[in-house]
Design an enzyme around this catalytic site. Structure first.
Site, PDB file in Angstrom:
ATOM      1  N   HIS A 130       0.835  -1.206   0.000  1.00 58.89           N
ATOM      2  CA  HIS A 130       0.000   0.000   0.000  1.00 58.89           C
ATOM      3  C   HIS A 130       0.868   1.254   0.000  1.00 58.89           C
ATOM      4  CE1 HIS A 130      -4.139  -1.667   1.093  1.00 58.89           C
ATOM      5  NE2 HIS A 130      -3.359  -2.726   1.040  1.00 58.89           N
ATOM      6  N   ASP A 156      -6.247   6.003   1.596  1.00 54.95           N
ATOM      7  CA  ASP A 156      -6.387   4.557   1.493  1.00 54.95           C
ATOM      8  C   ASP A 156      -7.798   4.183   1.941  1.00 54.95           C
ATOM      9  OD1 ASP A 156      -6.152   1.643   2.311  1.00 54.95           O
ATOM     10  OD2 ASP A 156      -4.078   2.001   1.694  1.00 54.95           O
ATOM     11  N   TRP A 167      14.208  -8.554   1.022  1.00 51.13           N
ATOM     12  CA  TRP A 167      13.492  -7.688   0.088  1.00 51.13           C
ATOM     13  C   TRP A 167      14.348  -7.495  -1.159  1.00 51.13           C
ATOM     14  CZ3 TRP A 167      14.473  -3.135  -2.447  1.00 51.13           C
ATOM     15  CH2 TRP A 167      13.378  -2.516  -3.055  1.00 51.13           C
ATOM     16  N   HIS A 213       1.379 -14.466  -5.977  1.00 50.54           N
ATOM     17  CA  HIS A 213       0.166 -14.490  -5.152  1.00 50.54           C
ATOM     18  C   HIS A 213      -0.939 -13.642  -5.771  1.00 50.54           C
ATOM     19  CE1 HIS A 213       2.072 -10.758  -4.246  1.00 50.54           C
ATOM     20  NE2 HIS A 213       1.251 -10.412  -3.289  1.00 50.54           N
ATOM     21  N   THR A 223       1.704  -6.358  -7.754  1.00 46.50           N
ATOM     22  CA  THR A 223       2.658  -7.308  -8.329  1.00 46.50           C
ATOM     23  C   THR A 223       2.158  -7.836  -9.667  1.00 46.50           C
ATOM     24  OG1 THR A 223       3.487  -7.962  -6.157  1.00 46.50           O
ATOM     25  CG2 THR A 223       3.828  -9.508  -7.960  1.00 46.50           C
ATOM     26  N   GLU A 240       2.623  -5.211 -12.298  1.00 44.43           N
ATOM     27  CA  GLU A 240       4.032  -5.099 -12.691  1.00 44.43           C
ATOM     28  C   GLU A 240       4.427  -6.236 -13.631  1.00 44.43           C
ATOM     29  OE1 GLU A 240       6.225  -4.878  -9.055  1.00 44.43           O
ATOM     30  OE2 GLU A 240       5.755  -2.761  -8.715  1.00 44.43           O
TER      31      GLU A 240
END
Length: 492
Positions: free
Chosen positions: A27, A131, A352, A370, A375, A378
């Site tokens: 986020h 958010d 990371w 997942h 992701t 991307e």
């Protein structure tokens, strides 16, 4: 003549936007990139956060366009560690080491609502970009007379799926969790196993109540900013506008606007390893920055990847659990990591990583993920077909988009939604499923070729969207022009 006129124009006061992000890596990164995108257009952007989250945000900003910094600032609200029973520095869901920390972080965020409101009043913004997990910002924005715009970390498709489910309750029409349900009124025929719906949808929980608050706050908002682009989900963008009446600005892929230049100490070794591999020969494997699998599931993933016959990069967060001692003696992630290092078959990374650096490398030809929205996007932007392994949040909806609508991936066969604390406990995905899925996506069959062609077309469309004249670029201009008009009306 034109240049002289421009030189004598009185400059307008820049717009001011405040950004509030949920403290969790995915986020935060997308909020930072969104704020950076508006900063590129000369908007004064302020991200409000707590002290322990500053290093991550600073690092994310420093990886973007250097001119952004003059328009982007960070303001702080102290986190109440003592009041909620957390050690100093634990202010982010990604830093959680045991399940009882999550509700304590949530409680801390509710405690700092008032000082956050006071800081926003001091900044006096023209807009609050919030958010979705801060529903209180909806009434607060109305109170201070500025638009509140929801930032959605997911795309249009999962938002439409959720609207269909809450409006028509198809899951209540079947008895067993293993039965299939159809999501009514959507542009495409979408079927899901009931057991893949979030547990709070199937059975009311405290989270169900929170989602009702989030939905109610969204409907009172001025609109929604979405990290997506029109050519990816045009039908669902129109559907959502029609059923909610909300304004929507699809402005993604956000990461393409800011030109992120990710570097990490030690990454040279990884790049060197990839440079030694053939074009499109390596599959990238990652389950995000939060998910931790128990040892028995890690072992199945390792075996499936190894037997697939394809080289891989596996970014892994190992569970804190030790698992069965006999199994640990026979197999461990460290032993597997060393074995892959010797055979040069795989790269196992327990930290990371700069994900975009990997996805954009010419050796990467597919992705096991997942299907978290950021992701997934991307991966699509990089032109990679996907193997989907959804776990929680909206990820099972995302899987249906990838597999059934876009037809750019295959699933490993996950049949049950799980919470963050239940990953790998309700269901074990066997090595055979993993191997078969990787072989299909990375292979040279007709189905794989068709997937690669479709995702390459989407990749090109994503890049076109953020260029001048593209849909996302136009939506950014429209959004900022609308904020300028609203400010003028308030000041009139």
């Amino acid at each position: 003549m034109g240049s002289n006129t421009e030189a004598t124009e009185i400059p307008k006061m820049p717009l001011k936007i405040v950004f509030l992000t949920l403290p969790i890596a995915g986020h935060m990164l997308h909020i930072v990139d969104t704020a950076s995108t508006f900063a590129i257009h000369g908007v004064e952007c302020t991200i409000i956060t707590t002290p322990a989250n500053v290093p991550f945000i600073e690092k994310s900003i420093s990886a973007t366009n250097t001119t952004i910094r003059q328009f982007l600032s960070i303001r702080l609200v102290d986190f109440p560690h003592e009041a909620v029973g957390l050690p100093p520095g634990v202010e982010n869901f990604s830093a959680v080491t045991c399940p009882d920390m999550r509700p304590k972080i949530s409680k801390g965020l509710s405690i700092i609502q008032k000082p956050t409101e006071d800081l926003i009043k001091e900044i006096s913004p023209d807009c609050i970009v919030s958010d979705m997990f801060y529903p209180w910002t909806s009434d607060f924005a109305l109170e201070i007379g500025v638009p509140r715009v929801v930032f959605r970390g997911c795309g249009m498709f999962p938002m439409c799926c959720w609207h269909s489910i809450k409006s028509h309750l198809p899951h209540e029409k079947v008895d067993r969790d293993d039965e299939m349900i159809v999501l009514p009124t959507l542009p495409d025929h979408i079927e899901m196993r009931k057991s893949t719906l979030p547990d709070w949808v199937r059975k009311p929980t405290g989270y169900s109540y929170l989602m009702k608050m989030i939905d109610a706050a969204e409907l009172k908002s001025y609109g929604v900013i979405v990290n997506s682009f029109s050519d990816l989900e045009r039908d669902y963008e129109e559907y959502f506008k029609n059923v909610t009446g909300l304004k929507v600005w699809t402005v993604g892929p956000i990461s393409l606007h800011v030109g992120r230049n990710e570097e990490l100490e030690g990454s040279d070794e990884w790049v060197k390893w990839l440079d030694g591999k053939k074009l499109d020969s390596v599959i990238y494997v990652s389950f995000g920055g939060v998910a931790k699998f128990p040892p028995h599931q890690l072992r199945e993933i390792a075996a499936g990847l190894e037997s697939s016959g394809h080289d891989f990069v596996w970014v892994v967060r190992a569970s804190d659990e030790n698992g069965d001692q006999a199994e640990a003696d026979e197999w461990s992630l460290q032993k597997f990591k060393e074995k892959m290092k010797k055979t040069n078959h795989g790269l196992v990374i327990e930290s990371w990583v700069p994900q975009l650096m990997f996805l954009e490398h010419k050796a990467i030809g597919g992705m096991l993920t997942h299907v978290g929205w950021g992701t997934m996007l991307e991966g699509i932007t990089a032109g990679l077909p996907l193997v989907t392994w959804p776990l929680y949040a909206e990820q099972f909806y995302n899987e249906r988009l990838v597999v059934d609508v876009l037809k750019i991936g295959v699933g490993v066969g996950v049949k049950e939604f799980c919470g963050l604390d239940d990953i790998g406990k309700k269901e074990t995905i066997g090595r055979e499923n993993i191997e078969a899925s990787v072989r299909l996506v990375m292979g040279d069959g007709e189905e794989a070729a068709a997937m690669r062609l479709r995702v390459k077309e989407l990749s090109e469309a994503s890049m076109k969207a953020v260029r001048e004249g593209g849909s996302s670029k136009a939506n950014i201009h429209d959004f900022l022009n609308e904020l300028s008009t609203l400010r003028s009306l308030r000041q009139a």
